[in-house]
Design a protein around this motif. Sequence first.
Motif, PDB file in Angstrom:
ATOM      1  N   LYS A 170       0.832  -1.208   0.000  1.00 47.42           N
ATOM      2  CA  LYS A 170       0.000   0.000   0.000  1.00 47.42           C
ATOM      3  C   LYS A 170       0.864   1.255   0.000  1.00 47.42           C
ATOM      4  O   LYS A 170       0.582   2.229  -0.699  1.00 47.42           O
ATOM      5  CB  LYS A 170      -0.921  -0.002   1.219  1.00 47.42           C
ATOM      6  N   LYS A 171       1.949   1.220   0.771  1.00 44.68           N
ATOM      7  CA  LYS A 171       2.845   2.366   0.815  1.00 44.68           C
ATOM      8  C   LYS A 171       3.511   2.612  -0.539  1.00 44.68           C
ATOM      9  O   LYS A 171       3.673   3.762  -0.982  1.00 44.68           O
ATOM     10  CB  LYS A 171       3.893   2.144   1.900  1.00 44.68           C
ATOM     11  N   LEU A 221       1.740   6.696  -6.867  1.00 50.05           N
ATOM     12  CA  LEU A 221       0.735   7.657  -7.312  1.00 50.05           C
ATOM     13  C   LEU A 221       1.255   9.092  -7.211  1.00 50.05           C
ATOM     14  O   LEU A 221       1.032   9.919  -8.108  1.00 50.05           O
ATOM     15  CB  LEU A 221      -0.541   7.482  -6.486  1.00 50.05           C
ATOM     16  N   GLU A 222       1.964   9.386  -6.122  1.00 53.22           N
ATOM     17  CA  GLU A 222       2.552  10.720  -5.958  1.00 53.22           C
ATOM     18  C   GLU A 222       3.584  11.001  -7.054  1.00 53.22           C
ATOM     19  O   GLU A 222       3.653  12.101  -7.615  1.00 53.22           O
ATOM     20  CB  GLU A 222       3.196  10.819  -4.578  1.00 53.22           C
ATOM     21  N   TRP A 223       4.381   9.997  -7.362  1.00 48.97           N
ATOM     22  CA  TRP A 223       5.381  10.124  -8.444  1.00 48.97           C
ATOM     23  C   TRP A 223       4.696  10.414  -9.774  1.00 48.97           C
ATOM     24  O   TRP A 223       5.108  11.299 -10.536  1.00 48.97           O
ATOM     25  CB  TRP A 223       6.200   8.826  -8.497  1.00 48.97           C
ATOM     26  N   ARG A 247       3.203  14.051  -9.892  1.00 51.11           N
ATOM     27  CA  ARG A 247       4.240  15.071 -10.047  1.00 51.11           C
ATOM     28  C   ARG A 247       4.831  15.050 -11.468  1.00 51.11           C
ATOM     29  O   ARG A 247       5.134  16.108 -12.038  1.00 51.11           O
ATOM     30  CB  ARG A 247       5.355  14.842  -9.036  1.00 51.11           C
ATOM     31  N   LYS A 248       4.961  13.867 -12.022  1.00 53.40           N
ATOM     32  CA  LYS A 248       5.483  13.774 -13.382  1.00 53.40           C
ATOM     33  C   LYS A 248       4.518  14.393 -14.377  1.00 53.40           C
ATOM     34  O   LYS A 248       4.934  15.069 -15.338  1.00 53.40           O
ATOM     35  CB  LYS A 248       5.750  12.304 -13.735  1.00 53.40           C
ATOM     36  N   MET A 249       3.222  14.183 -14.159  1.00 53.33           N
ATOM     37  CA  MET A 249       2.214  14.789 -15.039  1.00 53.33           C
ATOM     38  C   MET A 249       2.248  16.312 -14.942  1.00 53.33           C
ATOM     39  O   MET A 249       2.133  17.013 -15.945  1.00 53.33           O
ATOM     40  CB  MET A 249       0.822  14.262 -14.688  1.00 53.33           C
ATOM     41  N   LEU A 250       2.426  16.859 -13.727  1.00 52.13           N
ATOM     42  CA  LEU A 250       2.508  18.306 -13.557  1.00 52.13           C
ATOM     43  C   LEU A 250       3.722  18.886 -14.289  1.00 52.13           C
ATOM     44  O   LEU A 250       3.633  19.925 -14.946  1.00 52.13           O
ATOM     45  CB  LEU A 250       2.572  18.666 -12.066  1.00 52.13           C
ATOM     46  N   VAL A 299      15.265   5.217 -15.473  1.00 49.78           N
ATOM     47  CA  VAL A 299      14.424   4.908 -14.314  1.00 49.78           C
ATOM     48  C   VAL A 299      13.001   4.631 -14.800  1.00 49.78           C
ATOM     49  O   VAL A 299      12.438   5.394 -15.583  1.00 49.78           O
ATOM     50  CB  VAL A 299      14.420   6.077 -13.307  1.00 49.78           C
ATOM     51  N   LYS A 300      12.454   3.497 -14.347  1.00 50.76           N
ATOM     52  CA  LYS A 300      11.088   3.118 -14.738  1.00 50.76           C
ATOM     53  C   LYS A 300      10.176   3.098 -13.511  1.00 50.76           C
ATOM     54  O   LYS A 300      10.604   2.722 -12.412  1.00 50.76           O
ATOM     55  CB  LYS A 300      11.092   1.737 -15.403  1.00 50.76           C
ATOM     56  N   MET A 301       8.932   3.511 -13.719  1.00 54.78           N
ATOM     57  CA  MET A 301       7.943   3.502 -12.645  1.00 54.78           C
ATOM     58  C   MET A 301       7.521   2.063 -12.354  1.00 54.78           C
ATOM     59  O   MET A 301       7.214   1.304 -13.275  1.00 54.78           O
ATOM     60  CB  MET A 301       6.724   4.332 -13.052  1.00 54.78           C
ATOM     61  N   PRO A 302       7.523   1.663 -11.096  1.00 51.11           N
ATOM     62  CA  PRO A 302       7.144   0.279 -10.765  1.00 51.11           C
ATOM     63  C   PRO A 302       5.682   0.015 -11.042  1.00 51.11           C
ATOM     64  O   PRO A 302       4.848   0.947 -11.125  1.00 51.11           O
ATOM     65  CB  PRO A 302       7.460   0.179  -9.266  1.00 51.11           C
ATOM     66  N   GLU A 303       5.367  -1.262 -11.215  1.00 49.01           N
ATOM     67  CA  GLU A 303       3.979  -1.647 -11.458  1.00 49.01           C
ATOM     68  C   GLU A 303       3.161  -1.473 -10.179  1.00 49.01           C
ATOM     69  O   GLU A 303       3.665  -1.563  -9.057  1.00 49.01           O
ATOM     70  CB  GLU A 303       3.920  -3.110 -11.914  1.00 49.01           C
TER      71      GLU A 303
END
Length: 279
Positions: free
Chosen positions: A223-224, A230-232, A235-238, A271-275
């Motif tokens: 969950k953490k 989600l925060e990553w 921020r990337k979208m912004l 760097v890749k975003m984890p699943e």
Amino acid sequence: MPTWKKIVIATTQDLFLGRGVHNLQRRTSHLGKKKLNIELSLLRSLYISSQPFTISSLAEYAKQPDSTVQFTLLSLVDKKMVVKKDFERTRKDGSKVIKTLYWCDVTHKSVKEAIEKKGLLSSQSTNEGDDASDAQMLRRNVTENDVRTCEAELKSWHKRGETIKKDISQLSAEPLNIKLDEALRKAEEELEEVRQKVDKLKEEERQRRDAGEELPTPASVKKKINTMRLEWKNRKMLCTDFLERLAEGMEKKNKEIIKILDIVDDEMEGVKMPEKYDV
């Protein structure tokens, strides 16, 4: 009495008795020939034949007694003008037989000197008939069984050579003992570091348990991770939206803006975003 006086007296008698001059030719025919000693004679036979002999076969080929050939070969082997080698053969009944062969070492300095200076082959041109008969005798001595045996031995030696080449290549590909010791030392150091980290984590877990803190479970960790992911993503979208607006205002492309501002994104660093975990 000198030999030439004997020849003159005998020739005078032949002419006086009417026996003709052919006896003179027969008596004087050997004077111009240079007779080879037993060592050079055997060496010449080995050199001309260009093949190995046993003592008995060489004695028959050179028309000499076996004892004389054996004694002479000992001298030639000591001088290293002739090579001696023992070959071991296994019979069908399992018994082993040793066959000793001799051949001329044509690369030896003494052999070359004998060929060039001592006239080792000088009688070859004058005794062509003898050489032809010797060659015929040699061919008669070599049977089909000997040829088949030599071919089988040659094939076996070729196989052994290939096996040795493979063994050498395998040994060359294997690392040296020094490299193995170095790799083992590094592996032991890495193992010791991992053990220290594990011990440290166990100690922290024990302290938190003693303090009454809630220990993380696999579900809470997932969950953490999802929350941080989600925060990553947000921020990337912004940041992406800001760069697009900036590029539109400056009338440039996104790549040009990234180059001007010297921005390093995740893709550049690999760097890749984890699943996302299903919890």
